[in-house]
Design a protein around this motif. Structure first.
Motif, PDB file in Angstrom:
ATOM      1  N   LEU A 184       9.583  36.218  23.543  1.00 19.90           N
ATOM      2  CA  LEU A 184       8.567  37.251  23.335  1.00 19.90           C
ATOM      3  C   LEU A 184       7.251  36.726  23.897  1.00 19.90           C
ATOM      4  CD1 LEU A 184       9.235  38.662  19.742  1.00 19.90           C
ATOM      5  CD2 LEU A 184       9.864  39.646  21.941  1.00 19.90           C
ATOM      6  N   ALA A 187       2.591  36.564  22.870  1.00 15.45           N
ATOM      7  CA  ALA A 187       2.713  36.660  21.412  1.00 15.45           C
ATOM      8  C   ALA A 187       1.350  36.731  20.736  1.00 15.45           C
ATOM      9  CB  ALA A 187       3.505  35.465  20.882  1.00 15.45           C
ATOM     10  N   ILE A 200       9.650  40.692  15.467  1.00 16.77           N
ATOM     11  CA  ILE A 200      10.600  39.593  15.281  1.00 16.77           C
ATOM     12  C   ILE A 200      11.653  39.957  14.247  1.00 16.77           C
ATOM     13  CG2 ILE A 200      10.832  37.227  14.418  1.00 16.77           C
ATOM     14  CD1 ILE A 200       8.111  36.627  15.683  1.00 16.77           C
ATOM     15  N   GLU A 201      11.215  40.553  13.145  1.00 18.28           N
ATOM     16  CA  GLU A 201      12.149  40.948  12.086  1.00 18.28           C
ATOM     17  C   GLU A 201      13.171  41.962  12.608  1.00 18.28           C
ATOM     18  OE1 GLU A 201      12.074  42.733   7.495  1.00 18.28           O
ATOM     19  OE2 GLU A 201      10.226  42.615   8.691  1.00 18.28           O
ATOM     20  N   ASP A 204      15.739  40.131  14.978  1.00 21.68           N
ATOM     21  CA  ASP A 204      16.537  39.030  14.438  1.00 21.68           C
ATOM     22  C   ASP A 204      18.049  39.297  14.468  1.00 21.68           C
ATOM     23  OD1 ASP A 204      14.751  37.016  14.059  1.00 21.68           O
ATOM     24  OD2 ASP A 204      14.287  37.516  11.978  1.00 21.68           O
ATOM     25  N   LEU A 214      15.330  33.056  19.492  1.00 22.15           N
ATOM     26  CA  LEU A 214      14.169  33.860  19.867  1.00 22.15           C
ATOM     27  C   LEU A 214      12.924  32.994  19.744  1.00 22.15           C
ATOM     28  CD1 LEU A 214      13.321  37.475  18.772  1.00 22.15           C
ATOM     29  CD2 LEU A 214      11.616  35.676  18.537  1.00 22.15           C
ATOM     30  N   PRO A 216       8.741  33.368  20.201  1.00 20.27           N
ATOM     31  CA  PRO A 216       7.471  34.020  20.551  1.00 20.27           C
ATOM     32  C   PRO A 216       6.534  32.986  21.161  1.00 20.27           C
ATOM     33  CG  PRO A 216       7.612  33.662  18.179  1.00 20.27           C
ATOM     34  CD  PRO A 216       8.898  33.176  18.749  1.00 20.27           C
TER      35      PRO A 216
END
Length: 415
Positions: A184, A187, A200-201, A204, A214, A216
């Motif tokens: 990502l 960020a 992010i959540e 996941d 992952l 960021p």
């Protein structure tokens, strides 16, 4: 060609054997594939849609700003070289070379590929390759296949990894997904907008199925941290997310190279064990010390004592199963790959049975985690089938055994 000191002896022996020996087809093909991997650095391909921060990420991982500022090439590579120089490959196949950095020199017309060579020892083990996806959806699938053909590891740059990107990513082989990361980018901007945590959540569960991890990353902060006038600003480097990403990439590169070296040594050991390869001269060429090259030899005084008995049993089981499989392969000119894959699955199932009989301790918990990872990989190999998948499955058993022996040594050292 550049190779690290650790891989050169194995590569040199394998080259000599493949050139000098009349060995069965499956072994020769296996050795040739390994040589192809070991002769070149691991290819870390950075990709993503236009504007996703690919060039900044490459610059950050390179530790300096080497790309950007001029026309774009379809492929931009940062690789090892004894001096800093820019190499340009044109659409007609011609090549031009200039001293210095790609971003600073004048570009020829119709550049297809740029290669920035730097005297950075890290680049002897890994090359950074930027290959962007075109904005036109009709062209993206074809470009992605070019990426897949080149990459050992993919870093997919994105701000949100939306459904269109997810559909594209679905075309990547699972074996490559297992070594690839979702990055990502920008960020810091997403954090300032208050969307980073939610993004992010939401990603996941997708990352758990589709990527190794992952990360960021605030790439510009990372570059600033690495190019500070006095020394690396370690605090900024860590907070940018760049430090964690770079460490993960380095670990995957080292792990992949170690696996290739282990496979090459295993192949040399098997050839040493075959009829006609037992003389002292052959052993010198193959790099083995005994009268017979043993792939899985474990000395009695290295077996576990006390609470690590379970690991010792697991090592012995893997040793026996892998030797049986390889000796069976020796007896035939063509390997029965389906049978070999099934036997690998049976070996892991036997380990699971051993676990069920032993209860729940620290060693058992660690072994269960290894087995779960191994079972997932074997499922992928079974779907792929074929000679490479079968040989990779045997190598997985060898890697499991290697990790277990390491744990035995660590436990005895602590005892």
């Amino acid at each position: 060609m550049t190779r690290s000191d650790a891989t050169m002896p194995v590569v040199d022996r394998l080259e000599s054997v493949l050139e000098a020996a009349d060995i069965p087809g499956p072994y020769h093909r296996w050795g040739s594939r390994l040589l192809s991997h070991l002769r070149k650095p691991v290819q870390v391909v950075v990709t993503g849609l236009p504007g996703s921060g690919k060039t900044a990420l490459v610059n950050m991982l390179a530790g300096r700003t080497v790309l950007g500022g001029q026309d774009e090439a379809a492929i931009s590579e940062v690789a090892y070289g004894p001096d800093a120089r820019a190499v340009f490959e044109m659409e007609d196949g011609s090549v031009a070379v200039s001293a210095g950095l790609v971003r600073d020199v004048a570009w020829p017309a119709d550049v297809r590929l740029t290669r920035q060579e730097l005297p950075d020892p890290r680049l002897e083990r890994q090359s950074l390759v930027e290959i962007g996806l075109p904005a036109d959806p009709a062209q993206q699938a074809a470009r992605l296949q070019e990426i897949v053909a080149r990459a050992d590891m993919i870093l997919w740059c994105t701000e949100r990894f939306d459904e269109a990107e997810q559909r594209l990513w679905a075309g990547v082989p699972d074996t490559l997904k297992d070594h690839s990361l979702l990055v990502l980018t920008m960020a810091d901007r997403q954090m300032m907008r208050g969307v980073l945590a939610r993004r992010i959540e939401a990603l996941d569960p997708i990352v758990a199925e589709e990527f190794l991890g992952l990360y960021p990353v605030a790439t510009m902060q990372g570059i600033t941290a690495l190019t500070a006038e006095t020394a690396v600003d370690d605090r900024l480097w860590a907070s940018s997310g760049g430090k964690a990403l770079a460490a993960c990439v380095a670990h995957q590169v080292e792990q992949g190279r170690s696996s290739d070296v282990d496979q090459a040594q295993m192949l040399l050991d098997r050839l040493a064990a075959r009829t006609g390869w037992r003389g002292a001269k052959a052993r010198d060429m193959l790099g083995v010390s005994g009268a017979r090259g043993e792939v899985m030899a474990v000395q009695a005084d290295n077996l576990p004592k006390g609470g690590e008995v379970l690991l010792g049993q697991a090592v012995s089981l893997l040793q026996t199963r892998a030797r049986e499989m390889l000796e069976a392969a020796d007896s035939d000119a063509d390997v029965d790959t389906d049978k070999l894959l099934d036997e690998c699955v049976d070996a892991v199932a036997a380990l699971a049975g051993l676990m069920d009989r032993e209860g729940d301790g620290t060693a058992e918990g660690e072994l269960r985690a290894d087995l779960q990872d191994g079972e997932e990989m074997l499922l992928l190999f079974q779907l792929e089938r074929g000679e490479e998948a079968a040989l990779d499955a045997v190598t997985l058993l060898l890697q499991l055994r290697k990790e277990m022996v390491g744990r035995i040594a660590a436990a005895e050292g602590a005892g």
